[in-house]
Structures are given as C-alpha cells and as structure tokens.
Design a protein around this motif. Structure first.
Motif, PDB file in Angstrom:
ATOM      1  N   PHE A   1       0.805  -1.428  -0.439  1.00 22.97           N
ATOM      2  CA  PHE A   1      -0.123   0.147  -0.204  1.00 22.97           C
ATOM      3  C   PHE A   1       0.812   1.127   0.345  1.00 22.97           C
ATOM      4  CE2 PHE A   1      -2.837  -3.284   0.857  1.00 22.97           C
ATOM      5  CZ  PHE A   1      -4.100  -2.715   0.186  1.00 22.97           C
ATOM      6  N   SER A   2       1.798   0.382   0.363  1.00 22.95           N
ATOM      7  CA  SER A   2       3.306   2.104   0.408  1.00 22.95           C
ATOM      8  C   SER A   2       2.791   2.456  -1.015  1.00 22.95           C
ATOM      9  CB  SER A   2       4.013   1.817   0.630  1.00 22.95           C
ATOM     10  OG  SER A   2       3.643   1.830   2.794  1.00 22.95           O
ATOM     11  N   ALA A   3       3.736   1.167  -2.454  1.00 23.97           N
ATOM     12  CA  ALA A   3       4.209   1.912  -3.099  1.00 23.97           C
ATOM     13  C   ALA A   3       2.652   1.979  -3.814  1.00 23.97           C
ATOM     14  CB  ALA A   3       4.349   0.193  -3.759  1.00 23.97           C
ATOM     15  N   LEU A   4       1.521   1.543  -3.519  1.00 23.19           N
ATOM     16  CA  LEU A   4      -0.342   2.506  -4.495  1.00 23.19           C
ATOM     17  C   LEU A   4      -0.480   3.383  -3.728  1.00 23.19           C
ATOM     18  CD1 LEU A   4      -1.905   1.304  -5.969  1.00 23.19           C
ATOM     19  CD2 LEU A   4      -3.499   0.552  -4.244  1.00 23.19           C
ATOM     20  N   ALA A   5       0.486   4.262  -2.981  1.00 23.17           N
ATOM     21  CA  ALA A   5      -0.298   5.287  -2.220  1.00 23.17           C
ATOM     22  C   ALA A   5       1.464   6.316  -3.305  1.00 23.17           C
ATOM     23  CB  ALA A   5       0.350   5.759  -1.040  1.00 23.17           C
ATOM     24  N   GLY A   6       2.460   5.600  -3.524  1.00 18.30           N
ATOM     25  CA  GLY A   6       3.361   6.543  -4.426  1.00 18.30           C
ATOM     26  C   GLY A   6       3.202   6.486  -4.799  1.00 18.30           C
ATOM     27  N   ALA A   7       3.270   5.508  -6.115  1.00 16.91           N
ATOM     28  CA  ALA A   7       2.739   5.290  -7.681  1.00 16.91           C
ATOM     29  C   ALA A   7       1.276   5.963  -8.099  1.00 16.91           C
ATOM     30  CB  ALA A   7       2.019   3.961  -7.978  1.00 16.91           C
ATOM     31  N   SER A   8       0.021   6.205  -6.961  1.00 19.83           N
ATOM     32  CA  SER A   8      -0.584   7.064  -7.604  1.00 19.83           C
ATOM     33  C   SER A   8      -0.169   8.612  -7.539  1.00 19.83           C
ATOM     34  CB  SER A   8      -2.006   6.977  -6.350  1.00 19.83           C
ATOM     35  OG  SER A   8      -1.171   7.059  -4.805  1.00 19.83           O
ATOM     36  N   LEU A   9       0.380   8.619  -6.516  1.00 24.55           N
ATOM     37  CA  LEU A   9       0.663  10.731  -6.002  1.00 24.55           C
ATOM     38  C   LEU A   9       1.874  10.806  -7.584  1.00 24.55           C
ATOM     39  CD1 LEU A   9       2.355  11.333  -2.085  1.00 24.55           C
ATOM     40  CD2 LEU A   9       0.309  11.881  -3.626  1.00 24.55           C
ATOM     41  N   LEU A  10       2.549   9.618  -7.798  1.00 27.10           N
ATOM     42  CA  LEU A  10       3.704  10.148  -9.293  1.00 27.10           C
ATOM     43  C   LEU A  10       2.719  10.370 -10.392  1.00 27.10           C
ATOM     44  CD1 LEU A  10       6.676   7.597  -8.653  1.00 27.10           C
ATOM     45  CD2 LEU A  10       6.476   9.992  -8.302  1.00 27.10           C
ATOM     46  N   LEU A  11       1.869   9.131 -10.685  1.00 25.43           N
ATOM     47  CA  LEU A  11       0.569   9.615 -11.800  1.00 25.43           C
ATOM     48  C   LEU A  11      -0.145  11.410 -11.810  1.00 25.43           C
ATOM     49  CD1 LEU A  11      -0.519   5.528 -12.164  1.00 25.43           C
ATOM     50  CD2 LEU A  11       0.994   6.873 -13.546  1.00 25.43           C
ATOM     51  N   LEU A  12      -0.824  11.316 -10.479  1.00 27.16           N
ATOM     52  CA  LEU A  12      -1.112  12.637 -10.207  1.00 27.16           C
ATOM     53  C   LEU A  12      -0.160  13.801 -10.984  1.00 27.16           C
ATOM     54  CD1 LEU A  12      -3.174  12.271  -7.167  1.00 27.16           C
ATOM     55  CD2 LEU A  12      -3.851  13.132  -9.019  1.00 27.16           C
ATOM     56  N   LYS A  13       1.184  13.218 -10.100  1.00 31.56           N
ATOM     57  CA  LYS A  13       1.803  14.558 -10.979  1.00 31.56           C
ATOM     58  C   LYS A  13       1.803  14.589 -12.239  1.00 31.56           C
ATOM     59  CE  LYS A  13       4.935  15.121  -7.356  1.00 31.56           C
ATOM     60  NZ  LYS A  13       6.743  14.278  -6.817  1.00 31.56           N
ATOM     61  N   GLU A  14       1.116  13.185 -13.388  1.00 33.07           N
ATOM     62  CA  GLU A  14       1.865  13.287 -14.731  1.00 33.07           C
ATOM     63  C   GLU A  14       0.256  13.990 -15.409  1.00 33.07           C
ATOM     64  OE1 GLU A  14       4.350  12.971 -16.728  1.00 33.07           O
ATOM     65  OE2 GLU A  14       4.921  12.448 -14.594  1.00 33.07           O
ATOM     66  N   VAL A  15      -0.549  13.986 -15.045  1.00 33.96           N
ATOM     67  CA  VAL A  15      -2.216  14.061 -15.208  1.00 33.96           C
ATOM     68  C   VAL A  15      -1.824  15.659 -15.055  1.00 33.96           C
ATOM     69  CG1 VAL A  15      -4.552  13.778 -15.117  1.00 33.96           C
ATOM     70  CG2 VAL A  15      -3.148  12.416 -14.909  1.00 33.96           C
ATOM     71  N   ASP A  16      -2.485  16.238 -16.403  1.00 34.09           N
ATOM     72  CA  ASP A  16      -3.261  17.732 -16.683  1.00 34.09           C
ATOM     73  C   ASP A  16      -4.469  18.208 -15.363  1.00 34.09           C
ATOM     74  OD1 ASP A  16      -1.496  18.633 -17.606  1.00 34.09           O
ATOM     75  OD2 ASP A  16      -2.223  18.322 -19.907  1.00 34.09           O
ATOM     76  N   PHE A  17      -5.200  19.190 -14.969  1.00 36.97           N
ATOM     77  CA  PHE A  17      -5.816  18.439 -13.682  1.00 36.97           C
ATOM     78  C   PHE A  17      -6.684  20.115 -14.533  1.00 36.97           C
ATOM     79  CE2 PHE A  17      -3.656  18.121  -9.904  1.00 36.97           C
ATOM     80  CZ  PHE A  17      -4.567  17.109  -9.528  1.00 36.97           C
ATOM     81  N   SER A  18      -7.715  19.232 -15.312  1.00 43.76           N
ATOM     82  CA  SER A  18      -8.784  20.125 -16.418  1.00 43.76           C
ATOM     83  C   SER A  18     -10.067  18.615 -16.607  1.00 43.76           C
ATOM     84  CB  SER A  18      -8.632  19.974 -18.147  1.00 43.76           C
ATOM     85  OG  SER A  18      -8.357  18.181 -18.399  1.00 43.76           O
TER      86      SER A  18
END
Length: 198
Positions: free
Chosen positions: A37-54
């Motif tokens: 779950f640490s890996a899942l939390a980290g991966a979701s944060l990294l992917l959030l940085k890549e996504v444009d908030f629109s």
C-alpha cells in the motif's frame, strides 16, 4: 481467531497497546501490507503529477486521488491495529462486562477468554473461504472505569486491517455503556410488536 500467543494482559492495559508474541506469518503479512500500500500510494501520487488537472481528466484524477486516500487509510488502520481505543463508563465494572457479553450474544459472536479483565468477541469473516472459518476478533480489556479495545482480523490470504466495523463497534460500545441504556424489548411476532406499540 488470529493467533495471539502469550498475550500480556497487564502490560497491554498499561501501554494501551496489544503486547503478544507475533508469528513469523503475521510479521510477513504486516510487512507485505505496508510495502504494497506504500507502493500504491506512491504510484498514485506520481501518476497525479503527470495528469493535467482539467475537466477532460477529472475521472482519472478522481480515481488516483481515491487510490491515494484509500492506501493511506489502510496503512493508518494497519499501523493502529494493535493500539487500544478507550471508552470510559460510569456504571459498575461487572455491569459493563455483562452488557458487552450480552452485546456479543445478540450479534452472534463466539465469546471466549472471559476473565476479570479480558473478553474476546469473535465473528466470522471471509465468507468465500473454502471450508475454513476465519474470524474478526474484538479484544476488550477492562481498566477501572473504562474499556480498552481493538479489532483484529484474520483472512485466507492476508490479515487485512479492519477498516469500517471498528467505527461501528465504537458507536455500539458507547451506546451500551451509557448509564441510561435500556436493552430493547425483543419483538418476535407481529402481534407482540403491535401490542407493545399500544
């Protein structure tokens, strides 16, 4: 019930944390949940940085944010699993004990380890496990005018932390330990219910 070997009752009450000898499986299980779950939390944060908030990406953002929040919540529940939560009461200790035992019977728990300062309330879990009975256990310690309790769970693949029922249990315990609590009348038939309503 999950194996709780050499549970130290006095030490658990003093430290307000379950103190017992963990099996190697339990230790591995805990490390696996922390890592996964640490890996899942980290991966979701990294992917959030890549996504444009629109507006077009709002669904992706919602999923990633939900994954992050769920992962952090699972980690928090696992970390606090052995920490005992306290509920104070003003009724006599024996009355509190009998109310908790009645609560367990009412909810069809298997009640065990009844002693001066300890009760286990076991309820079935993992409905789809093949032939093996797994349980979620509410461990209740008595300390003067308070109970200290926690919920732990066993499972077929992993001893996943208890996520929701801990909040429901807290609400129930507060209710039944209140001085003004009255056990509801059992209404077994329609006619019985009708006449009690008059």
């Amino acid at each position: 019930m999950r194996s709780i070997k050499n549970l130290r009752i006095t030490e658990s009450i003093q430290t307000e944390k379950l103190v017992f000898e963990e099996s190697s499986y339990d230790k591995f299980d805990t490390i696996s949940i922390y890592f996964g779950f640490s890996a899942l939390a980290g991966a979701s944060l990294l992917l959030l940085k890549e996504v444009d908030f629109s507006f077009n990406n709002s669904f992706e953002c919602a999923i990633l944010i939900s994954l992050f929040i769920c992962s952090v919540y699972v980690l928090y529940c696992k970390y606090t699993e052995k920490h005992l939560k306290e509920i104070k009461f003003e009724i006599p200790k024996e009355e509190a004990k009998s109310r908790i035992i009645e609560y367990g019977k009412k909810h069809h728990h298997r009640i065990s380890k009844i002693s001066g300062n300890l009760i286990f309330l076991n309820e079935p879990t993992d409905l789809y496990s093949l032939g093996k009975d797994y349980e979620q256990t509410t461990i209740v310690f008595f300390k003067n005018n308070a109970i200290l309790y926690t919920l732990i769970k066993e499972g077929s693949r992993s001893n996943f932390p208890v996520l929701i029922s801990q909040h429901l249990t807290k609400k129930d315990f507060k209710k039944i330990l209140h001085p003004d609590y009255i056990e509801p009348i059992k209404r077994t038939t329609y006619f019985n219910s009708f006449f009690h309503g008059l």
